[in-house]
Each structure stands twice: as structure tokens, then as C-alpha cells.
Design a protein around this motif. Structure first.
Motif, short mmCIF file in Angstrom:
data_model
loop_
_atom_site.label_atom_id
_atom_site.label_comp_id
_atom_site.label_asym_id
_atom_site.label_seq_id
_atom_site.Cartn_x
_atom_site.Cartn_y
_atom_site.Cartn_z
N GLU A 366 48.55 63.26 20.01
CA GLU A 366 47.29 62.95 20.69
C GLU A 366 47.20 61.45 21.01
OE1 GLU A 366 43.05 64.10 19.08
OE2 GLU A 366 44.39 65.80 19.48
N ASP A 367 47.58 60.60 20.04
CA ASP A 367 47.59 59.15 20.27
C ASP A 367 48.50 58.80 21.44
OD1 ASP A 367 45.93 58.64 18.08
OD2 ASP A 367 47.63 58.48 16.70
N ILE A 368 49.63 59.49 21.52
CA ILE A 368 50.59 59.22 22.61
C ILE A 368 49.97 59.55 23.97
CG2 ILE A 368 52.78 60.02 23.64
CD1 ILE A 368 53.20 58.04 21.34
N PHE A 369 49.29 60.70 24.04
CA PHE A 369 48.64 61.06 25.31
C PHE A 369 47.55 60.05 25.66
CE2 PHE A 369 50.58 65.25 24.49
CZ PHE A 369 51.23 65.40 25.70
N GLU A 370 46.80 59.60 24.64
CA GLU A 370 45.74 58.61 24.89
C GLU A 370 46.32 57.27 25.33
OE1 GLU A 370 43.03 58.50 21.56
OE2 GLU A 370 42.43 60.58 21.99
N THR A 371 47.38 56.83 24.65
CA THR A 371 48.02 55.56 25.02
C THR A 371 48.54 55.63 26.45
OG1 THR A 371 48.67 55.13 22.74
CG2 THR A 371 49.91 53.96 24.45
N ASN A 372 49.18 56.76 26.77
CA ASN A 372 49.72 56.93 28.13
C ASN A 372 48.60 56.84 29.17
OD1 ASN A 372 51.89 57.89 30.10
ND2 ASN A 372 50.33 59.46 30.35
N ASP A 373 47.51 57.58 28.93
CA ASP A 373 46.41 57.60 29.90
C ASP A 373 45.79 56.21 30.04
OD1 ASP A 373 46.93 60.24 30.17
OD2 ASP A 373 45.14 60.96 29.10
N ALA A 374 45.59 55.52 28.91
CA ALA A 374 44.95 54.20 28.95
C ALA A 374 45.85 53.19 29.66
CB ALA A 374 44.63 53.73 27.53
N ALA A 375 47.14 53.20 29.33
CA ALA A 375 48.07 52.24 29.94
C ALA A 375 48.21 52.54 31.44
CB ALA A 375 49.43 52.31 29.25
N TYR A 376 48.23 53.82 31.77
CA TYR A 376 48.34 54.25 33.17
C TYR A 376 47.16 53.71 33.97
CZ TYR A 376 50.66 57.50 36.41
OH TYR A 376 51.39 58.04 37.43
N ALA A 377 45.94 53.94 33.43
CA ALA A 377 44.73 53.52 34.13
C ALA A 377 44.67 51.99 34.23
CB ALA A 377 43.50 54.06 33.40
N ALA A 378 45.03 51.30 33.15
CA ALA A 378 44.97 49.83 33.16
C ALA A 378 45.96 49.26 34.17
CB ALA A 378 45.25 49.30 31.76
N ALA A 379 47.14 49.84 34.25
CA ALA A 379 48.15 49.36 35.20
C ALA A 379 47.67 49.60 36.63
CB ALA A 379 49.48 50.05 34.95
N GLU A 380 47.03 50.74 36.86
CA GLU A 380 46.51 51.03 38.21
C GLU A 380 45.43 50.03 38.60
OE1 GLU A 380 45.69 55.28 38.18
OE2 GLU A 380 47.48 55.61 39.41
#
Ligand code: NAD
Ligand code: MG
Length: 383
Positions: A366-380
Motif C-alpha cells: 500500500e505504501d508503494i502505491f501511495e509513494t508512486n501516486d504522490a511522486a507521479y502527481a508531484a512530478a506532473e
């Protein structure tokens, strides 16, 4: 060898179509049970007509009706969505799952396959970059072997079979150096996507081709090797070898080195994973040493290719940081392919996202999915 039933995830891509070419050469040994694709409905339909799988999944829901209509006169069942892919890889009849989708999208179905105890022929390296610890743990717990398809890791795997119980001191991971190996930094800074998409030795999907141009691909492969072969990053030595004839090497305490060589043809590692431990014949070009002439080696230039250092930094910090590295890279590469950022914006964005990601030492899935989503959004947002 008893006939093996295979599920191919990402069947319309570079690895997926080459996997089907291996199946085509050995119809008595392999049977396709499942084919999946992201959006390429036309090719998925053609493949389904040729290989007659029990089911296909088109992940893009918009294309579902097209695929269902086109296969109406066949027995092929048509599904859409990630969840159906996860359910179908677990089917009783499936022996091996080829994970050949691109990027973080590979994680969920690979986890599903491992939980179902399936052997996974893994091309999708991003899965190990983002969640190596958890994925290796699932492989052990469910006795589900991971067979490397990446040519370097297949080479190391093949060398290790000859090593017996002797410990390996060092892994030499070879890199072609990509299209910008000989370019000065100032010229690379202005490189277009057309320049970056011209890989000298391999024909691959667009994302991994850009990853090869930045050398992030090699960084990912360092992380992949750490997990697959239980090595520390300092035991993995990246060496540029422009001819791509040696696919990687292992070194022992006495200084002896074993290497695996061959023409650059991904069907070799794909077939080795599918038929393991057997070796089957394969039609294709074979090495001609006199024609090859000379094999050369050089150190990678980390000032020209900062992504390599970023990957070493990420694996050194561990936890959820490689996941953030992967997510930021995915967004940056997409933006570069859309001509929205320059070549060196890619490492800039990744470095910033890694620095601002809240550290989790032992992330759950779950942490991995959250990290991915957060990093994805921040990079965008940053782009
Ligand atoms: P590709 O872009 O040619 O193909 C990707 C496949 O995944 C396609 O079938 C596509 O439809 C599917 N796909 C894409 N996005 C998806 C999504 N969101 N959901 C479901 N399916 C999706 O890529 P490729 O070059 O075949 O690479 C596939 C993987 O193998 C990557 O992880 C890459 O790093 C790795 N790999 C490739 C090579 C190579 O020679 N191509 C070598 C080593 C490792
Ligand atoms: Mg590789």
C-alpha cells in the motif's frame, strides 16, 4: 519437456511480440492461454486469431467493444481492466506468466501471478525497482520462481548456473552506452526525442529506449540485479561495452570471470526463461567472432549520464525511494516524448522528487502505491 501454458502480459509490445515469435518456433512446446495489451486493439486481435488463447484482456476500456466484436466468431473470451488481468494470470492451467508490460503498471499483475504460485518470466524491471523487497518476498513465500528476461540478468543467471556453490564477488553489468555515448554533454543537452529514440543495438519500446539514452535503464538494472541476485550495489560494476556481445559477467574471489555472449537478440533470454532449464534451438543470427573483430570496454560517464548516479543513490537509501525514482522517471520520460521538457530536465525532475519524498524504510505494498501516486502527481506538477 512437457507442454507449457503461458500468459503474456503486454503481448503487443517489443518483448510480447518476440515472445510470440518463440512460441511460433515451438508450437509443440508452448501454448498461449492469455494475451493482454494496453491499447493496441488491432494487434491484439491479430495475435488472438493466430494463437487462439482462452482469453484476452484489453486494458483500455474504450477499445473493449472493438476487440469483443472482432473476436465474436471465436472461442476467445474478452475482458478489460487490470483486475481481470490479475484474476486470469492465476488460472489453474497457466504455468508461466511473461510480465512484459511497461512501467509501474506491471506491478499489480506480477504480484497476482506470484501469489498464485506461478513462475514469472520477468521483463518488466520497473516492478523490481519499485517494490523489489516485497516482490522477492512473495516469490519465496509462494515458491514462485522469477526467471529474468532482461538480457543482462539472464546472462548473470546463466553464468551463476556454472558457478555452483562458489560465492560471486562481483557482477559486471554491461551497457551499450546508448545513442549519446560519444556525444559531448552540450550536444546531449539539446537532443530531441528522435535522436534519443535511435538506439544503436536494440529495437525496443519507446520508454526503455529513452531510459537507455539517459542510462536510467542501466541504473534500473543495477537495482534489479541487487534484488534478483542478493547483491549490494557496491558489488555491481557497470561497464560500457558498445558492441553488446557480452551480455554481462560474474567474477569470483580468484579473479576468474565468466561471461555470457551472443548476438543482441531478446528472443534468446525470453526462450531461456520459458524453457528453463532446457535449451531449445532458435532460428536467428549466431555470433561470428571474426566478423565481430574486437570487443571494447569503457567506464560510464556519470556527468553526461546523471541518471545512473541517481539510481545508485536510490538503491543505497532503499525503502520507498527507488519507487519514487521510478515514478518520477516515468512522468519525465513521457513529458520528454511529448516534447514538453529537455533531455537533462529528466534527471533534474527525478532528483527533486527523490529529495522531497517522505522516507519509508520498510514500505508495505500500500505504501508503494501511495509513494508512486504522490511522486507521479508531484512530478506532473513540476513539469
Ligand atoms: P513496449 O512499449 O514495446 O510494450 C509494452 C506492452 O505493455 C504493450 O503490449 C502495451 O500494450 C502494454 N501496456 C502499456 N501500458 C500498459 C498499461 N497501463 N496496462 C497494461 N498494459 C500496458 O515495451 P517493451 O520494450 O516490450 O518493454 C516491456 C518491458 O520489458 C519494460 O519494462 C522494459 O523495461 C522491459 N525490457 C524490454 C526489453 C526490450 O528489448 N524491449 C529488454 C529488456 C527489458
Ligand atoms: Mg537490459
Amino acid at each position: 519437456m512437457k507442454k507449457r501454458h503461458i500468459a503474456i502480459l503486454g503481448a503487443t509490445g517489443s518483448i510480447g511480440t518476440q515472445t510470440l515469435d518463440v512460441v511460433r518456433q515451438h508450437p509443440d512446446l508452448f501454448e498461449v492461454d492469455l494475451l493482454t495489451a494496453g491499447s493496441n486493439a488491432d494487434l491484439l486481435i491479430t495475435e488472438a486469431r493466430e494463437f487462439d488463447p482462452a482469453a484476452v484482456v484489453i486494458c483500455n476500456e474504450v477499445k473493449f467493444d472493438q476487440v469483443r466484436e472482432a473476436l465474436r466468431d471465436t472461442d476467445v473470451k474478452v475482458f478489460t481492466g487490470t483486475q481481470s488481468m490479475c484474476d486470469l494470470v492465476a488460472a489453474e492451467t497457466v504455468d508461466i506468466v511473461v510480465a512484459a508490460m511497461v512501467g509501474f503498471s506491471g506491478l499489480r499483475p506480477t504480484v497476482a501471478a506470484l501469489k498464485a504460485g506461478k513462475a514469472v518470466a520477468l521483463a518488466n524491471k520497473e516492478t523490481l525497482v519499485a517494490a523489489g523487497d516485497l516482490v522477492m518476498d512473495l516469490s519465496r513465500t509462494h515458491h514462485a520462481p522469477i526467471l529474468p528476461v532482461d538480457s543482462e540478468h539472464s546472462a548473470i543467471f546463466q553464468c551463476l548456473l556454472a558457478a555452483g556453490d562458489n560465492p560471486v564477488e562481483k557482477i559486471h553489468l554491461t551497457a551499450s552506452g546508448g545513442p549519446f555515448r560519444t556525444w559531448p554533454r552540450e550536444r546531449i543537452a539539446l537532443a530531441s526525442k528522435t535522436d534519443a529514440l535511435k538506439h544503436p543495438n536494440w529495437s525496443m519500446g519507446a520508454k526503455i529506449t529513452i531510459d537507455s539514452a539517459t542510462m536510467m535503464n542501466k541504473g534500473f538494472e543495477v537495482i534489479e540485479a541487487c534484488w534478483l541476485f542478493e547483491k549490494a550495489p557496491e558489488d555491481i560494476h557497470v561497464v560500457v561495452h558498445p558492441e553488446s556481445v557480452i551480455h554481462s559477467m560474474i567474477e569470483f574471489a580468484d579473479g576468474a570471470v565468466l561471461a555470457q555472449l551472443g548476438c543482441p537478440d531478446m528472443r534468446v533470454p525470453i526462450q531461456f526463461a520459458l524453457a528453463f532449464p532446457e535449451r531449445l534451438p532458435l532460428k536467428g543470427e549466431k555470433l561470428d567472432f571474426a566478423k565481430t573483430g574486437r570487443l571494447t570496454f569503457e567506464e560510464p560517464d556519470r556527468t553526461k549520464f546523471p541518471c545512473l548516479s541517481l539510481a545508485f543513490e536510490a538503491v543505497g537509501r532503499g525503502g520507498n525511494i527507488p519507487c519514487a525514482l521510478n515514478a518520477a522517471n516515468e512522468v519525465a520520460v513521457k513529458a520528454f516524448l511529448e516534447d514538453r521538457i529537455g533531455f537533462y530536465d529528466i534527471p533534474d525532475i527525478i532528483g527533486k522528487i527523490m529529495a522531497q519524498t517522505p522516507y519509508i524504510a520498510k514500505p508495505s505494498l500500500e505504501d508503494i502505491f501511495e509513494t508512486n501516486d504522490a511522486a507521479y502527481a508531484a512530478a506532473e506538477r513540476m513539469i
